[in-house]
Design a protein around this motif. Sequence first.
Motif, PDB file in Angstrom:
ATOM      1  N   ARG A 181       0.840  -1.194   0.000  1.00  0.00           N
ATOM      2  CA  ARG A 181       0.000   0.000   0.000  1.00  0.00           C
ATOM      3  C   ARG A 181       0.877   1.247   0.000  1.00  0.00           C
ATOM      4  O   ARG A 181       1.825   1.345   0.776  1.00  0.00           O
ATOM      5  CB  ARG A 181      -0.891  -0.014   1.236  1.00  0.00           C
ATOM      6  CG  ARG A 181      -1.877   1.126   1.307  1.00  0.00           C
ATOM      7  CD  ARG A 181      -2.509   1.229   2.694  1.00  0.00           C
ATOM      8  NE  ARG A 181      -2.977  -0.043   3.180  1.00  0.00           N
ATOM      9  CZ  ARG A 181      -4.196  -0.268   3.660  1.00  0.00           C
ATOM     10  NH1 ARG A 181      -5.062   0.709   3.702  1.00  0.00           N
ATOM     11  NH2 ARG A 181      -4.538  -1.447   4.109  1.00  0.00           N
ATOM     12  N   LEU A 182       0.572   2.207  -0.881  1.00  0.00           N
ATOM     13  CA  LEU A 182       1.305   3.462  -0.961  1.00  0.00           C
ATOM     14  C   LEU A 182       0.332   4.621  -0.755  1.00  0.00           C
ATOM     15  O   LEU A 182      -0.823   4.560  -1.189  1.00  0.00           O
ATOM     16  CB  LEU A 182       2.001   3.625  -2.319  1.00  0.00           C
ATOM     17  CG  LEU A 182       3.065   2.593  -2.705  1.00  0.00           C
ATOM     18  CD1 LEU A 182       3.580   2.892  -4.102  1.00  0.00           C
ATOM     19  CD2 LEU A 182       4.205   2.577  -1.699  1.00  0.00           C
ATOM     20  N   HIS A 183       0.821   5.668  -0.112  1.00  0.00           N
ATOM     21  CA  HIS A 183       0.034   6.895   0.040  1.00  0.00           C
ATOM     22  C   HIS A 183       0.319   7.810  -1.153  1.00  0.00           C
ATOM     23  O   HIS A 183       1.481   8.073  -1.474  1.00  0.00           O
ATOM     24  CB  HIS A 183       0.399   7.598   1.333  1.00  0.00           C
ATOM     25  CG  HIS A 183      -0.002   6.834   2.556  1.00  0.00           C
ATOM     26  ND1 HIS A 183      -1.237   6.969   3.141  1.00  0.00           N
ATOM     27  CD2 HIS A 183       0.670   5.903   3.289  1.00  0.00           C
ATOM     28  CE1 HIS A 183      -1.318   6.171   4.187  1.00  0.00           C
ATOM     29  NE2 HIS A 183      -0.173   5.526   4.310  1.00  0.00           N
ATOM     30  N   VAL A 184      -0.723   8.288  -1.786  1.00  0.00           N
ATOM     31  CA  VAL A 184      -0.560   9.095  -2.995  1.00  0.00           C
ATOM     32  C   VAL A 184      -1.318  10.403  -2.855  1.00  0.00           C
ATOM     33  O   VAL A 184      -2.252  10.530  -2.047  1.00  0.00           O
ATOM     34  CB  VAL A 184      -1.052   8.345  -4.255  1.00  0.00           C
ATOM     35  CG1 VAL A 184      -0.311   7.034  -4.410  1.00  0.00           C
ATOM     36  CG2 VAL A 184      -2.556   8.113  -4.203  1.00  0.00           C
ATOM     37  N   PRO A 262       3.615  12.276   0.665  1.00  0.00           N
ATOM     38  CA  PRO A 262       3.095  11.131  -0.096  1.00  0.00           C
ATOM     39  C   PRO A 262       4.181  10.506  -0.971  1.00  0.00           C
ATOM     40  O   PRO A 262       5.146  11.171  -1.356  1.00  0.00           O
ATOM     41  CB  PRO A 262       1.983  11.756  -0.942  1.00  0.00           C
ATOM     42  CG  PRO A 262       2.384  13.192  -1.082  1.00  0.00           C
ATOM     43  CD  PRO A 262       3.078  13.559   0.197  1.00  0.00           C
ATOM     44  N   ASP A 263       4.001   9.237  -1.284  1.00  0.00           N
ATOM     45  CA  ASP A 263       4.987   8.539  -2.110  1.00  0.00           C
ATOM     46  C   ASP A 263       4.884   8.947  -3.575  1.00  0.00           C
ATOM     47  O   ASP A 263       5.903   9.089  -4.253  1.00  0.00           O
ATOM     48  CB  ASP A 263       4.776   7.021  -1.995  1.00  0.00           C
ATOM     49  CG  ASP A 263       4.962   6.520  -0.580  1.00  0.00           C
ATOM     50  OD1 ASP A 263       6.068   6.678  -0.053  1.00  0.00           O
ATOM     51  OD2 ASP A 263       3.996   5.992  -0.003  1.00  0.00           O
ATOM     52  N   LEU A 264       3.656   9.142  -4.050  1.00  0.00           N
ATOM     53  CA  LEU A 264       3.431   9.373  -5.482  1.00  0.00           C
ATOM     54  C   LEU A 264       2.417  10.494  -5.695  1.00  0.00           C
ATOM     55  O   LEU A 264       1.590  10.768  -4.820  1.00  0.00           O
ATOM     56  CB  LEU A 264       2.902   8.100  -6.159  1.00  0.00           C
ATOM     57  CG  LEU A 264       3.611   6.777  -5.894  1.00  0.00           C
ATOM     58  CD1 LEU A 264       2.825   5.639  -6.508  1.00  0.00           C
ATOM     59  CD2 LEU A 264       5.027   6.813  -6.438  1.00  0.00           C
ATOM     60  N   TYR A 265       2.491  11.110  -6.884  1.00  0.00           N
ATOM     61  CA  TYR A 265       1.457  12.020  -7.378  1.00  0.00           C
ATOM     62  C   TYR A 265       0.863  11.377  -8.622  1.00  0.00           C
ATOM     63  O   TYR A 265       1.600  11.054  -9.579  1.00  0.00           O
ATOM     64  CB  TYR A 265       2.053  13.381  -7.742  1.00  0.00           C
ATOM     65  CG  TYR A 265       2.413  14.252  -6.563  1.00  0.00           C
ATOM     66  CD1 TYR A 265       1.687  15.403  -6.276  1.00  0.00           C
ATOM     67  CD2 TYR A 265       3.491  13.936  -5.744  1.00  0.00           C
ATOM     68  CE1 TYR A 265       2.020  16.221  -5.203  1.00  0.00           C
ATOM     69  CE2 TYR A 265       3.827  14.732  -4.663  1.00  0.00           C
ATOM     70  CZ  TYR A 265       3.099  15.869  -4.399  1.00  0.00           C
ATOM     71  OH  TYR A 265       3.430  16.657  -3.332  1.00  0.00           O
ATOM     72  N   VAL A 266      -0.461  11.183  -8.625  1.00  0.00           N
ATOM     73  CA  VAL A 266      -1.135  10.571  -9.771  1.00  0.00           C
ATOM     74  C   VAL A 266      -2.338  11.426 -10.144  1.00  0.00           C
ATOM     75  O   VAL A 266      -2.863  12.167  -9.304  1.00  0.00           O
ATOM     76  CB  VAL A 266      -1.581   9.121  -9.460  1.00  0.00           C
ATOM     77  CG1 VAL A 266      -0.380   8.232  -9.172  1.00  0.00           C
ATOM     78  CG2 VAL A 266      -2.544   9.089  -8.279  1.00  0.00           C
ATOM     79  N   PRO A 267      -2.810  11.336 -11.396  1.00  0.00           N
ATOM     80  CA  PRO A 267      -3.988  12.126 -11.801  1.00  0.00           C
ATOM     81  C   PRO A 267      -5.227  11.672 -11.043  1.00  0.00           C
ATOM     82  O   PRO A 267      -5.411  10.485 -10.763  1.00  0.00           O
ATOM     83  CB  PRO A 267      -4.107  11.843 -13.297  1.00  0.00           C
ATOM     84  CG  PRO A 267      -2.757  11.351 -13.722  1.00  0.00           C
ATOM     85  CD  PRO A 267      -2.208  10.625 -12.540  1.00  0.00           C
ATOM     86  N   VAL A 268      -6.092  12.623 -10.701  1.00  0.00           N
ATOM     87  CA  VAL A 268      -7.344  12.295 -10.054  1.00  0.00           C
ATOM     88  C   VAL A 268      -8.275  11.652 -11.074  1.00  0.00           C
ATOM     89  O   VAL A 268      -8.284  12.034 -12.253  1.00  0.00           O
ATOM     90  CB  VAL A 268      -7.979  13.555  -9.428  1.00  0.00           C
ATOM     91  CG1 VAL A 268      -8.348  14.577 -10.499  1.00  0.00           C
ATOM     92  CG2 VAL A 268      -9.170  13.202  -8.572  1.00  0.00           C
ATOM     93  N   GLU A 269      -9.026  10.649 -10.652  1.00  0.00           N
ATOM     94  CA  GLU A 269      -9.885   9.905 -11.565  1.00  0.00           C
ATOM     95  C   GLU A 269     -11.278   9.778 -10.974  1.00  0.00           C
ATOM     96  O   GLU A 269     -11.458   9.814  -9.760  1.00  0.00           O
ATOM     97  CB  GLU A 269      -9.303   8.507 -11.828  1.00  0.00           C
ATOM     98  CG  GLU A 269      -7.945   8.519 -12.498  1.00  0.00           C
ATOM     99  CD  GLU A 269      -7.394   7.116 -12.670  1.00  0.00           C
ATOM    100  OE1 GLU A 269      -8.021   6.176 -12.146  1.00  0.00           O
ATOM    101  OE2 GLU A 269      -6.343   6.952 -13.310  1.00  0.00           O
ATOM    102  N   GLY A 270     -12.262   9.599 -11.856  1.00  0.00           N
ATOM    103  CA  GLY A 270     -13.631   9.350 -11.417  1.00  0.00           C
ATOM    104  C   GLY A 270     -14.411  10.624 -11.197  1.00  0.00           C
ATOM    105  O   GLY A 270     -13.940  11.543 -10.525  1.00  0.00           O
ATOM    106  N   GLU A 271     -15.610  10.684 -11.758  1.00  0.00           N
ATOM    107  CA  GLU A 271     -16.443  11.872 -11.616  1.00  0.00           C
ATOM    108  C   GLU A 271     -16.921  12.092 -10.191  1.00  0.00           C
ATOM    109  O   GLU A 271     -17.298  13.197  -9.820  1.00  0.00           O
ATOM    110  CB  GLU A 271     -17.655  11.763 -12.556  1.00  0.00           C
ATOM    111  CG  GLU A 271     -17.312  11.974 -14.018  1.00  0.00           C
ATOM    112  CD  GLU A 271     -16.713  13.351 -14.270  1.00  0.00           C
ATOM    113  OE1 GLU A 271     -17.246  14.334 -13.727  1.00  0.00           O
ATOM    114  OE2 GLU A 271     -15.712  13.442 -14.992  1.00  0.00           O
TER     115      GLU A 271
END
Length: 869
Positions: A181-184, A262-271
């Motif tokens: 598990r990673l915190h993003v 946080p470990d990672l930055y990722v694009p936000v997804e889902g409406e």
Amino acid sequence: MSFWTEWKQKLSFVRRASRFDQGLDDEILFHLETRAAELESQGFTRSGAVQQANREFGSRQRMREDSRAAWQFRWVQDLLSDLRYAFRALRRNPAFAATGVISLALGIGANTTIFSLTNEFLFSRPTVRSPETLAALRLGGNSHSPLSVFRFVRDSKAFDGVAGELEEAEVNWRDGDQSSRLHVMRVTGNFFDVIGVPVALGRGIQPGETRVVVISDGFWRNHLASNPSPLGRKLILDGAVYTIAGVLPRNTRTLVGFGFAPDLYVPVEGEDSIVAFYARLPDGMTRQMALERLGMVARDLDRAHPRADGGKWNSNLQVSAVSGFEWLEMMDIMPIAGFFAVLMIVVTLVLLVACANVASLLLARASSRSQELAIRLSIGASRSRIIRHLLAESLLLGLLGTSAGILLNLWLTTAFKHVQLPLPLPIQLQIQPDARLLVYSAALALVSALVSGFMPSLRASRADVNSVLKQSEHQVSGRRWGLRNVLVAGQLAVSILLLTTGLLFLRNLLKSTTMSPGFDVQQTALARMRLVPEKYTTRDRSDQVIRSALDDLRALPGVEAASVAQIVPLNDNLQFGQSIRTDTISEPRHNEFTGNNVSPQYFQTMGIRILRGREFADSDRAGNPSVVILNEAFARRLFGAVEPVGHWIQIGDGQRATVVGVAKNSKYFLLSEDEKSAIYWPTAQQEGLLTDLNFLIRARSRPDDLAKPVNVLLSKLDSSAAVEFKPMRDALGFALLPSRVAALLLGSMGFLGLALAAVGLYGVLVYAIARRTREIGLRVAFGATPSGILRLVFRESALLAGTGTTVGLCTALLVMRPLQSFLVPGLSAADPLSYALVLAVLGVVVFVASLAPAIRALRVDPLRAIHYE
């Protein structure tokens, strides 16, 4: 000559002082030669003319000083001169200098360390472009809003840019055959452009990208072994393939602050995702202007996208800075700020103890130099000049102590960077020395110099010159309560206050670790399993995994019982405040309570006794009558003396549920809780997807032995799921954190203050013995026994210690009352054992500090003492 012109010329003199001195010497020599030539023409011999010219000219040195004074900052030159003299004086007495510097170094080091921690947690500036033109937005009183609202605000063009982020997000990273598990941080596509987060390698996330990731420096170093070519590498996150687009710099601070990393930055997804809003303000726009502009956007938003709950987006609007007090108020964490304020008060008290210690040393030193100071006063030195000279010594001690304190600060803060706090979010401290630390340290140096040096210098300058020069001051016992005694008593009082507080929280920690939280922590274990949300779009799929996992866990050798729960006691919290109706009252009543969704065997697994009724059964599932279990505190509040089993309750406008059991009280979120109301619902009757699963397992012997089989079993059910196993006793770190931090910091500050006070007490007693050498010699000559001399010394130390202890204990009783809420039940702020321990520790310290002066008093030779000066 104007003020600025004068300052400019004086500053230019600093750069060309050597050339000025050379020119001045040449000019003086020219005047002397010219005058000697005139005298020689009047009939003087050459040697006579030179001597007469020198006599008429006067002191060359004084002329040089007077000429330089017109070009110099005189007070700077005087200060430097005093500091040079003070340095030579301290060098002649290294023991005195070392004691003063070490005392101040400990006090200032502790003070600056807590200052650095406070700055890092509460006032750190985020690593973004121009943080002063960045603002945090809130609409409708909400910290986060849906993506549809974000797009509306962004497209309104009210600001130079609006970006969004979701801080508390997680993903499962599949690395080989292991999932972790990673915190993003989930961010909008324009986040890196609008916010201006720097990227050390590669680039940030761009608008429209969905399968790219920016990794932190810590993830790159710890998980990718500092791979020199990380860009383009693939990461499997929640079953999808992401490409590394960039790597953040090493000491990046997020907009969230508080060391969140946080470990990672990722694009936000889902409406259905929600994000917090941050706006880049145009040049010249104040936050008040931004608030008015946000109000216009919110009014348009209410017309275009009315809220489903009937609320208004145009209510409770906020525009705040991204750091400082505004940010703390917006984040609603003033209690944490209050905790750091208490720490700053504590270390300030420690610094005052250190300053009192140095003041005692300076008083003793001024007394030993009384004849020197009297001679200087008798030959024309002003009282202000003596005070300035003595303050220069305390200033030099302050500067040296501050320098040593900064070194101590750097060592301690470097150690803090490697401390991993048992918190549900990743915290990485990025403490670094900055301008604020230097300014604060300079202020501490000046304040310490004034606090420790002003009274001693004032008293030394008041000495009676005639009495001192005639040496008429007798070395016999005089006024018992001098300034040094008052300082030491004050030191002891402050130290007792700090030590009492520290020992009380230490006992709180020990009691917390040994007390029963109402459930078993020795035979139970926790296995967290995070399912990939995209794979479990229906409740049936997650329910199938839960049933399979529980069946397999219960079949494992060494497992007595197993259950799943939404909330892990003393780790998470599900708090409610709602009106509740029962079939025994006519009107609903408002109640504050905590809740948890649990499966059958939960109470058996946790060792929580069912007092009346039954536990949940497999038949308590969707479609069957709703049931609940209350803890005894909640049952008593709702039903009084009436037997609750069989009666129904209704929470708000929800369905009526029958009470099927009453469970024994336990701890739910804090160990300091007492008689807290709690309700349990069966997991199978609750709606919503379940992807974060907390499996609780009761072992027949050691829970540690189940780590490997449990990890293997749960990983087989879903290889993409992240599994973490730990014994329950290791899962209580978050609940014990406040007690641990308080015990560590307050306890260490208390012992530090007591050590400094002990040094001060030792100094006072040594000084008193030296002052009373003649008296002690006379007592011995007239037949005083060694025991009588010892009583004389220990009586004085007991008087000082008793006075300081009395004041300190009385103050501690008053100060500790507001802290009662932080203590576990059964431990009082007036805990007699804690105060008894303080008195015992103080007794040992006073005895040790008094021992060497007592031995010194016993060695006084009566014949030499009578002639002692």
